[in-house]
Design a protein around this motif. Sequence first.
Motif, short mmCIF file in Angstrom:
data_model
loop_
_atom_site.label_atom_id
_atom_site.label_comp_id
_atom_site.label_asym_id
_atom_site.label_seq_id
_atom_site.Cartn_x
_atom_site.Cartn_y
_atom_site.Cartn_z
N LEU A 17 0.84 -1.20 0.00
CA LEU A 17 0.00 0.00 0.00
C LEU A 17 0.87 1.25 0.00
N SER A 18 0.43 2.32 -0.68
CA SER A 18 1.19 3.57 -0.69
C SER A 18 1.05 4.32 0.64
N LYS A 19 -0.03 4.06 1.36
CA LYS A 19 -0.28 4.68 2.67
C LYS A 19 -0.66 3.58 3.66
N MET A 20 -0.52 3.85 4.93
CA MET A 20 -0.97 2.91 5.96
C MET A 20 -0.37 1.53 5.79
N MET A 37 -5.38 -5.21 4.22
CA MET A 37 -6.13 -4.86 3.01
C MET A 37 -6.40 -6.10 2.17
N MET A 91 2.22 0.41 7.34
CA MET A 91 2.56 0.04 8.72
C MET A 91 3.41 -1.22 8.78
#
Lengths: 182, 182, 182
Positions: free
Chosen positions: A99-102, A112, A104
């Motif tokens: 993912l590009s964000k989140m 996701m 973690m």
Amino acid sequence: MEANFEKELNELKNKVAALGKAAPENKISMIVFSGDLDKVLASFVIATGAAAMGLDVVMFFTFWGTPTLRDKKKKVGGKDLMGKMFGTMLPKGFGQVKLSKMNMAGMGTVMMKSLMKKKNVASLPEMLNVAAEMGVRIFICEMSMDLMGFKREEMIAYPNLTFCGVAKFLEEAQSSKIQLFI
Amino acid sequence: MEANFEKELNELKNKVAALGKAAPENKISMIVFSGDLDKVLASFVIATGAAAMGLDVVMFFTFWGTPTLRDKKKKVGGKDLMGKMFGTMLPKGFGQVKLSKMNMAGMGTVMMKSLMKKKNVASLPEMLNVAAEMGVRIFICEMSMDLMGFKREEMIAYPNLTFCGVAKFLEEAQSSKIQLFI
Amino acid sequence: MEANFEKELNELKNKVAALGKAAPENKISMIVFSGDLDKVLASFVIATGAAAMGLDVVMFFTFWGTPTLRDKKKKVGGKDLMGKMFGTMLPKGFGQVKLSKMNMAGMGTVMMKSLMKKKNVASLPEMLNVAAEMGVRIFICEMSMDLMGFKREEMIAYPNLTFCGVAKFLEEAQSSKIQLFI
């Protein structure tokens, strides 16, 4: 009078033929520049959705998008130091995109993916199969391959896979109704 | 001779009608994939600018763009764990969106907002109002809503708000002159 | 009968003229929103490639793309605190743009640049020269300049450089075959 009509009619015919040539086909062209899970996923949702609507679909994978089309099971030798570095650091196939964000530290990506499964959203490998069945054409940017030291032998098996430059893509884009840079 | 003319004229008429059907309308369609302050701002600058020029404007909010259209004052219950997590971690409305670069723990975003005010650039909530007045149509991606566990009741009040899938967007995009993926 | 033909012919002529006006020109318009090395590079590869194919090319630099068009040798005074901050923190020209991924404290960017040289991929300054020679038109977003406190005197020297707003860009985009948001 009749001769006049004939002349005007012919002029009109030529104009209509020129307009017909200029009119874009029922086609969508996408540049998949990103190698992030979310954006690659979006590109395949659009690609398979458009194909289902009867559009001709072209995807041009370039830069960070390129390594995501590698086959993780294929090993190639003879790479120089830079090629080895890029080969190791970039995602090797859809299994390693994040993912590009989140993200973690990978947890967000795992979440996701499990969420997609639960909600019956097709995974990237499944989407690729659907795309192949629907005749979505995939182009891979040769300049990116060359820069990152990727070889053709390490890319995925896909029908209609073409290795090409930006000119070939622009040709497709010119005759498309929709063009997106993702 | 006359019969010949009539035949040619009719053929030409059909061709022109087909071309007319293929010609894109005076419309712009945007996919707002990003949830960053800078990109959402850009999408609204383009949307309101285009509407002011008389273009029909369609915005399709998907993925990270989706949570920015939540109404921070609306509370909904009955969410599962994942839905609660996404609900908490993602920006709840325009008030919580951040710059994609130079955010500097929020300081950059605060600076940008104060700068926009000083330079008389409309804020996101103001732009949304202008967009509504100008008839900009906003679509929200149902798949993203479903994935992130958002409910319709928690989204902003907006005239012409449509919840739909990618097919509906592609239909609009096909008849648009301009399409952008932001 | 003849009068009838004449009427139909004239109606058809008007329809064809209207279609001709609606048909997009052989032009590509790009919004360069990003200021990352990889994306700015992609925009110039597309721009010069398209120009080589005979397309009219327009690039509209906005937001993070704007500071990359500054001339590092030009110094301007009279800036307020915010203007000084943005001036210092954002890349001053192509020499300071960085990769969006794998920058690794600058090492990734240095590696990519050396790789481009080795593989004979033109550098950004070289691409800008080619673009200028080929007549690629560059527009700079005035709102971004104003927000970030940039002055016209500190931007690069380039033929056909235009400072303008989003409306001017949309006008170009409307008559283009291809539009991309990068």
